[in-house]
Design a protein around this motif. Structure first.
Motif, PDB file in Angstrom:
ATOM      1  N   HIS A 292      12.164  -2.345   8.289  1.00 55.23           N
ATOM      2  CA  HIS A 292      11.058  -2.453   7.318  1.00 55.23           C
ATOM      3  C   HIS A 292       9.704  -2.132   7.963  1.00 55.23           C
ATOM      4  O   HIS A 292       8.659  -2.445   7.392  1.00 55.23           O
ATOM      5  CB  HIS A 292      11.009  -3.861   6.722  1.00 55.23           C
ATOM      6  CG  HIS A 292      12.304  -4.317   6.146  1.00 55.23           C
ATOM      7  ND1 HIS A 292      12.919  -3.670   5.094  1.00 55.23           N
ATOM      8  CD2 HIS A 292      13.125  -5.342   6.491  1.00 55.23           C
ATOM      9  CE1 HIS A 292      14.057  -4.284   4.813  1.00 55.23           C
ATOM     10  NE2 HIS A 292      14.207  -5.296   5.642  1.00 55.23           N
ATOM     11  N   ILE A 293       9.741  -1.521   9.134  1.00 58.35           N
ATOM     12  CA  ILE A 293       8.493  -1.273   9.875  1.00 58.35           C
ATOM     13  C   ILE A 293       7.529  -0.414   9.057  1.00 58.35           C
ATOM     14  O   ILE A 293       6.311  -0.581   9.114  1.00 58.35           O
ATOM     15  CB  ILE A 293       8.794  -0.645  11.265  1.00 58.35           C
ATOM     16  CG1 ILE A 293       7.634  -0.900  12.230  1.00 58.35           C
ATOM     17  CG2 ILE A 293       9.107   0.825  11.202  1.00 58.35           C
ATOM     18  CD1 ILE A 293       7.608  -2.260  12.812  1.00 58.35           C
ATOM     19  N   GLN A 294       8.125   0.497   8.267  1.00 54.94           N
ATOM     20  CA  GLN A 294       7.319   1.371   7.411  1.00 54.94           C
ATOM     21  C   GLN A 294       6.530   0.552   6.386  1.00 54.94           C
ATOM     22  O   GLN A 294       5.335   0.759   6.185  1.00 54.94           O
ATOM     23  CB  GLN A 294       8.272   2.329   6.683  1.00 54.94           C
ATOM     24  CG  GLN A 294       7.602   3.388   5.866  1.00 54.94           C
ATOM     25  CD  GLN A 294       6.856   4.354   6.735  1.00 54.94           C
ATOM     26  OE1 GLN A 294       7.380   4.813   7.733  1.00 54.94           O
ATOM     27  NE2 GLN A 294       5.630   4.626   6.387  1.00 54.94           N
ATOM     28  N   MET A 295       7.229  -0.396   5.772  1.00 55.71           N
ATOM     29  CA  MET A 295       6.586  -1.247   4.768  1.00 55.71           C
ATOM     30  C   MET A 295       5.471  -2.083   5.394  1.00 55.71           C
ATOM     31  O   MET A 295       4.365  -2.170   4.846  1.00 55.71           O
ATOM     32  CB  MET A 295       7.613  -2.182   4.120  1.00 55.71           C
ATOM     33  CG  MET A 295       6.986  -3.165   3.146  1.00 55.71           C
ATOM     34  SD  MET A 295       8.125  -4.432   2.596  1.00 55.71           S
ATOM     35  CE  MET A 295       8.912  -3.599   1.239  1.00 55.71           C
ATOM     36  N   LEU A 296       5.762  -2.673   6.546  1.00 57.37           N
ATOM     37  CA  LEU A 296       4.764  -3.524   7.205  1.00 57.37           C
ATOM     38  C   LEU A 296       3.541  -2.711   7.616  1.00 57.37           C
ATOM     39  O   LEU A 296       2.405  -3.169   7.484  1.00 57.37           O
ATOM     40  CB  LEU A 296       5.386  -4.228   8.417  1.00 57.37           C
ATOM     41  CG  LEU A 296       6.476  -5.256   8.074  1.00 57.37           C
ATOM     42  CD1 LEU A 296       7.180  -5.733   9.334  1.00 57.37           C
ATOM     43  CD2 LEU A 296       5.898  -6.442   7.308  1.00 57.37           C
ATOM     44  N   TRP A 297       3.780  -1.492   8.090  1.00 58.96           N
ATOM     45  CA  TRP A 297       2.665  -0.611   8.467  1.00 58.96           C
ATOM     46  C   TRP A 297       1.784  -0.319   7.252  1.00 58.96           C
ATOM     47  O   TRP A 297       0.558  -0.377   7.329  1.00 58.96           O
ATOM     48  CB  TRP A 297       3.215   0.688   9.068  1.00 58.96           C
ATOM     49  CG  TRP A 297       2.155   1.691   9.411  1.00 58.96           C
ATOM     50  CD1 TRP A 297       1.397   1.734  10.546  1.00 58.96           C
ATOM     51  CD2 TRP A 297       1.722   2.803   8.602  1.00 58.96           C
ATOM     52  NE1 TRP A 297       0.521   2.802  10.502  1.00 58.96           N
ATOM     53  CE2 TRP A 297       0.697   3.473   9.321  1.00 58.96           C
ATOM     54  CE3 TRP A 297       2.094   3.297   7.355  1.00 58.96           C
ATOM     55  CZ2 TRP A 297       0.051   4.605   8.829  1.00 58.96           C
ATOM     56  CZ3 TRP A 297       1.449   4.428   6.857  1.00 58.96           C
ATOM     57  CH2 TRP A 297       0.441   5.069   7.596  1.00 58.96           C
ATOM     58  N   GLU A 298       2.422  -0.042   6.127  1.00 58.67           N
ATOM     59  CA  GLU A 298       1.656   0.242   4.901  1.00 58.67           C
ATOM     60  C   GLU A 298       0.858  -0.981   4.451  1.00 58.67           C
ATOM     61  O   GLU A 298      -0.309  -0.873   4.074  1.00 58.67           O
ATOM     62  CB  GLU A 298       2.599   0.688   3.770  1.00 58.67           C
ATOM     63  CG  GLU A 298       3.072   2.113   3.906  1.00 58.67           C
ATOM     64  CD  GLU A 298       3.858   2.598   2.687  1.00 58.67           C
ATOM     65  OE1 GLU A 298       3.670   2.048   1.581  1.00 58.67           O
ATOM     66  OE2 GLU A 298       4.670   3.533   2.845  1.00 58.67           O
ATOM     67  N   LEU A 299       1.492  -2.145   4.493  1.00 59.56           N
ATOM     68  CA  LEU A 299       0.801  -3.375   4.068  1.00 59.56           C
ATOM     69  C   LEU A 299      -0.427  -3.635   4.942  1.00 59.56           C
ATOM     70  O   LEU A 299      -1.479  -4.041   4.450  1.00 59.56           O
ATOM     71  CB  LEU A 299       1.752  -4.576   4.123  1.00 59.56           C
ATOM     72  CG  LEU A 299       2.890  -4.598   3.095  1.00 59.56           C
ATOM     73  CD1 LEU A 299       3.831  -5.766   3.364  1.00 59.56           C
ATOM     74  CD2 LEU A 299       2.347  -4.682   1.667  1.00 59.56           C
ATOM     75  N   MET A 300      -0.277  -3.381   6.239  1.00 60.10           N
ATOM     76  CA  MET A 300      -1.405  -3.578   7.161  1.00 60.10           C
ATOM     77  C   MET A 300      -2.483  -2.524   6.920  1.00 60.10           C
ATOM     78  O   MET A 300      -3.670  -2.823   6.931  1.00 60.10           O
ATOM     79  CB  MET A 300      -0.923  -3.519   8.612  1.00 60.10           C
ATOM     80  CG  MET A 300       0.013  -4.651   9.004  1.00 60.10           C
ATOM     81  SD  MET A 300      -0.671  -6.292   8.690  1.00 60.10           S
ATOM     82  CE  MET A 300      -1.997  -6.343   9.879  1.00 60.10           C
TER      83      MET A 300
END
Length: 372
Positions: A48-56
């Motif tokens: 989910h690193i992609q999602m976390l990067w987007e959220l940040m």
């Protein structure tokens, strides 16, 4: 050991050194004393690193629920560091407790949660922060010989007060698709027993390249808003930086968008539109605008230095000449206070110009200006 000053940039070397230090290599300014093991921190959420990067990137409010202050702090710091080289401009609390002064502000349901990443350990927060849009629940971070069980994305409604399982509780839909090649590379690293620091370096580079792919089109566009150097003349105020128009920027993406440097597919345009509403865009834009304004000031000072000041003064009244002296003095002060990118030689020449101009005035005015 040298404590970095306000003007030092993380990851850079200070320009000025003391004489006795000349034989030593310039010290490197570290963004943090503690270098995070990014791979270990993100182990349970790698897919989910992609999602976390987007959220940040979008500065979304996130709660990190962890079993200990250490895990909470490391996860929050890992999240805030994953945007490098873009500065994370929102607030973050690696370890937040019910005794913190903002407790009421963060737990109230009468207003939207602030743009902040909060790390907590108290199970009480599961109930009080249930209204936050994104909750990351993690267990103890353990290094093992295999890819640890990856947490699942779950609906916020499933966030139960007791026995909440690890997971990302959110209804957020990512703009970009997952990067499966990264996961494969990291998996291969685990199988080959690659050291954690090597895995972290891989992960950090991936995030760095992702951020750069996103930010480079913005950098190119904002650079195009800078007035041409030939438009900068010595005796007029520097021209204005053109305004940032979102739609004009969006038009540039077709030919010079992230697709040139990033293989990830998805709704990049949608991501940019959301980014424009975030504190991270605001912080980035303000910083760039400030740097460009300072560059304009510096170029203007250089233009003044190259001008023929005596020829300019010939047909000018005393009022105009005094006005120029005051303006040049103000520019000099600003250049030194704001550490403008101007050579010391240029500043000295401007100082000499001021003296030359004052010397051409009647004695009574000279006295006034020397004491001013």
């Amino acid at each position: 050991v040298r404590i970095p000053s306000r003007v030092d940039k993380p990851g850079s070397s200070p320009v000025k050194q003391f004489n006795q230090e000349n034989l030593l290599p310039a010290p490197l300014v570290l963004p943090s004393i503690h270098e995070l093991d990014l791979f270990r921190c993100f182990q349970p959420v790698l897919i989910h690193i992609q999602m976390l990067w987007e959220l940040m990137l979008l500065g979304e409010p996130i709660v990190v629920m962890a079993p200990s202050p250490t895990v909470s702090s490391e996860m929050v710091l890992a999240l805030t560091s994953c945007l490098a080289p873009l500065r994370y401009c929102c607030d973050y609390r690696p370890y937040f407790t019910i005794h913190d002064s903002e407790f009421k502000e963060y737990t109230t349901r009468t207003q939207a949660p602030p743009n902040i990443v909060v790390g907590v350990t108290n199970p009480f927060f599961i109930k009080t922060l249930q209204h936050w849009p994104h909750v990351l629940r993690v267990g103890e971070l353990r290094m093992s010989g295999d890819l640890p069980k990856q947490v699942k994305v779950k609906k916020l409604a499933k966030l139960k007060t007791l026995d909440t399982k690890p997971g990302i509780y959110t209804s957020y839909k990512t703009f970009l698709h997952k990067d499966k090649t990264l996961i494969k590379r990291l998996l291969k690293g685990i199988q080959r027993k690659r050291p954690s620091e090597v895995q972290s370096a891989l992960l950090r580079r991936h995030l760095l390249e992702l951020t750069q792919s996103f930010i480079i089109p913005l950098e190119h566009y904002i650079a195009s808003l800078m007035p041409l150097q030939r438009a900068i003349t010595p005796w007029k105020n520097p021209p204005q930086i053109r305004p940032f128009r979102q739609e004009d920027f969006m038009k540039t993406l077709e030919h010079a968008g992230p697709q040139l440097t990033c293989v990830l597919k998805g709704d990049w345009l949608g991501l940019y539109r959301r980014f424009f509403k975030s504190p991270n865009f605001d912080g980035w834009y303000r910083q760039r605008h400030k740097e460009m304004t300072q560059k304009l000031e510096a170029l203007h000072l250089e233009a003044i230095c190259e001008a023929n000041i005596v020829a300019w003064m010939k047909d000018k009244s005393e009022v105009e000449i005094v006005d120029l002296v005051l303006k040049l003095r103000e520019k000099l002060v600003r250049a030194r206070c704001q550490h403008l990118p101007v050579k010391e030689e240029t500043l000295q020449r401007v100082g000499l110009y001021i003296e030359t101009i004052i010397g051409s005035l009647p004695e009574d005015l000279q006295t006034v200006l020397h004491h001013h």
